[in-house]
Design a protein around this motif. Sequence first.
Motif, PDB file in Angstrom:
ATOM      1  N   SER A  14       6.204 -12.507   1.581  1.00  0.00           N
ATOM      2  CA  SER A  14       4.796 -12.470   2.340  1.00  0.00           C
ATOM      3  C   SER A  14       4.648 -11.483   3.155  1.00  0.00           C
ATOM      4  CB  SER A  14       4.505 -13.913   2.939  1.00  0.00           C
ATOM      5  OG  SER A  14       5.668 -14.159   3.674  1.00  0.00           O
ATOM      6  N   VAL A  15       3.397 -10.889   3.006  1.00  0.00           N
ATOM      7  CA  VAL A  15       3.449  -9.537   4.054  1.00  0.00           C
ATOM      8  C   VAL A  15       2.135  -9.819   5.110  1.00  0.00           C
ATOM      9  CG1 VAL A  15       3.183  -7.057   3.988  1.00  0.00           C
ATOM     10  CG2 VAL A  15       4.330  -8.316   1.914  1.00  0.00           C
ATOM     11  N   VAL A  16       2.135  -9.112   6.332  1.00  0.00           N
ATOM     12  CA  VAL A  16       1.281  -8.746   7.226  1.00  0.00           C
ATOM     13  C   VAL A  16       1.033  -7.408   7.439  1.00  0.00           C
ATOM     14  CG1 VAL A  16       0.386  -9.328   9.264  1.00  0.00           C
ATOM     15  CG2 VAL A  16       1.716 -11.262   8.080  1.00  0.00           C
ATOM     16  N   ILE A  17      -0.268  -6.846   7.534  1.00  0.00           N
ATOM     17  CA  ILE A  17      -0.378  -5.543   7.888  1.00  0.00           C
ATOM     18  C   ILE A  17      -0.888  -5.406   9.055  1.00  0.00           C
ATOM     19  CG2 ILE A  17      -2.050  -3.434   7.437  1.00  0.00           C
ATOM     20  CD1 ILE A  17      -1.379  -3.907   4.230  1.00  0.00           C
ATOM     21  N   ALA A  18      -0.397  -4.739  10.052  1.00  0.00           N
ATOM     22  CA  ALA A  18      -0.988  -4.313  11.295  1.00  0.00           C
ATOM     23  C   ALA A  18      -1.772  -2.874  11.184  1.00  0.00           C
ATOM     24  CB  ALA A  18       0.090  -4.006  12.387  1.00  0.00           C
ATOM     25  N   GLN A  57      -7.540  -5.637   1.631  1.00  0.00           N
ATOM     26  CA  GLN A  57      -8.315  -6.477   0.692  1.00  0.00           C
ATOM     27  C   GLN A  57      -8.216  -6.088  -0.796  1.00  0.00           C
ATOM     28  OE1 GLN A  57      -9.981  -8.521   2.493  1.00  0.00           O
ATOM     29  NE2 GLN A  57      -9.555  -7.333   4.430  1.00  0.00           N
ATOM     30  N   ALA A  58      -7.923  -5.155  -1.215  1.00  0.00           N
ATOM     31  CA  ALA A  58      -7.667  -4.714  -2.548  1.00  0.00           C
ATOM     32  C   ALA A  58      -6.250  -5.541  -2.773  1.00  0.00           C
ATOM     33  CB  ALA A  58      -7.473  -3.387  -2.815  1.00  0.00           C
ATOM     34  N   LEU A  59      -5.237  -5.581  -2.153  1.00  0.00           N
ATOM     35  CA  LEU A  59      -4.202  -5.987  -2.365  1.00  0.00           C
ATOM     36  C   LEU A  59      -3.896  -7.488  -2.108  1.00  0.00           C
ATOM     37  CD1 LEU A  59      -1.791  -3.441  -0.792  1.00  0.00           C
ATOM     38  CD2 LEU A  59      -1.803  -3.797  -3.413  1.00  0.00           C
ATOM     39  N   GLY A  60      -5.012  -8.188  -1.515  1.00  0.00           N
ATOM     40  CA  GLY A  60      -4.836  -9.571  -0.999  1.00  0.00           C
ATOM     41  C   GLY A  60      -3.898  -9.790   0.023  1.00  0.00           C
TER      42      GLY A  60
END
Length: 372
Positions: A207-211, A229-232
């Motif tokens: 599970s990933v979070v982008i900053a 958004q594109a990658l959800g």
Amino acid sequence: MFEKLKEKLGGFKKAIGTVLETKENEATEAAKVETAKVETVKAGIKVDIETDLKTQVTSSKIEEIKKTPEPVPKAPAKFGILDKIKAAVFEQEFIIEESSVKDILWELEMALLESDVALPVAEKIVESIKLELVGTRRKIGSDAGKIVEDALKKAILKVISVDYFDFDEFIKKANKPVSIVFVGVNGTGKTTTVAKMAERFKSQNYSVVIAAGDTFRAGAIEQIDRHAQALGIKIIKHQEGADPAAIIYDAIQFAKAKHKDIVLADTAGRMHININLMDQLKKICRVNNPDLIIFVDEAIAGNDAVERAKLFNSAVPFSGSILTKADADSKGGAAISISYTTGKPILFLGVGQTYKDLIKFEPQWLIARLFE
Ligand SMILES: Nc1nc2c(ncn2[C@@H]2O[C@H](COP(=O)(O)OP(=O)(O)OP(=O)(O)O)[C@@H](O)[C@H]2O)c(=O)[nH]1
Ligand SMILES: [Mg+2]
């Protein structure tokens, strides 16, 4: 990818292979002469031994009558020495002197420099090849092409394997969340790489979070937001001009609270000579103490990428590099030089503009590519 470098290495292989073959042919001719000499001597000794044997046989008949026959002396003892001489001649070795490959090694160094390989790295490669080839005894009949190719492979492998570690294994074993900050100069592909890495981690069930850590360039937050958004993928963002250290901090706290595995932090592109922006980067890393700092630069930038890497590494010591736009790089100089120069491994290569265009870098993979 790396076509010109491949071509140059191929040219070197051919040139030095010819030297080896010439040396080998000379040694083979010499061996033939020696063998002929040995055969002549051997024939002579054989005649002597046969005469000896006849005498011995006569003596043994007399001994038979005396009940205790003398054993017949073993002729092969004499032949054994001869066979050894003969074998030594057949296995004659040849040695390559430095003088016969000096010019070709010089040309190799020039070819590497033309391919944007950094000078100390080109010197190191040439030195290793010299050590491998010059002065070593080679058996006649060895495959010249293979000898040269092996020497080249070994030399290049040595410079590209510096501090190599398996990225996937590292992630698997690391405490979660693993925080990764991407740094580099403007326009090298950091944001695209964050998105590619997010896609890769997602496909590995992390599970990933982008900053959204680039609050400096206009449109940067929207750009990374579009990717998320594109990658959800969940994104933590503030407004333009906000403190990137605080955004990345928030993303890590979010990941801890929600038990996310990976935090991928984008940062603004900055020139390595911009003291204020480099100080900001130091602050980002000091405040957040990320598990990995990854330097992103373009393979096509060649020596420039290597020089920038050195300066970034001294400001914020990074864990490894990602070279993007390798799909457009025919020279391969940065890929060959950056690990040796920074002492940090290449982790991935960017090879296009889609999310899937990311290759895990493995030294053996590059070697195979260069000599396929
Ligand atoms: N051909 C190719 N293009 C790439 C690759 N990686 C990134 N790009 C392109 O390079 C351009 C710049 O990419 P970004 O990800 O915006 O670069 P950046 O480092 O974030 O740029 P700044 O935020 O302005 O510093 C985009 O057009 C990308 O599509 C790659 O591996 N191959
Ligand atoms: Mg960016």
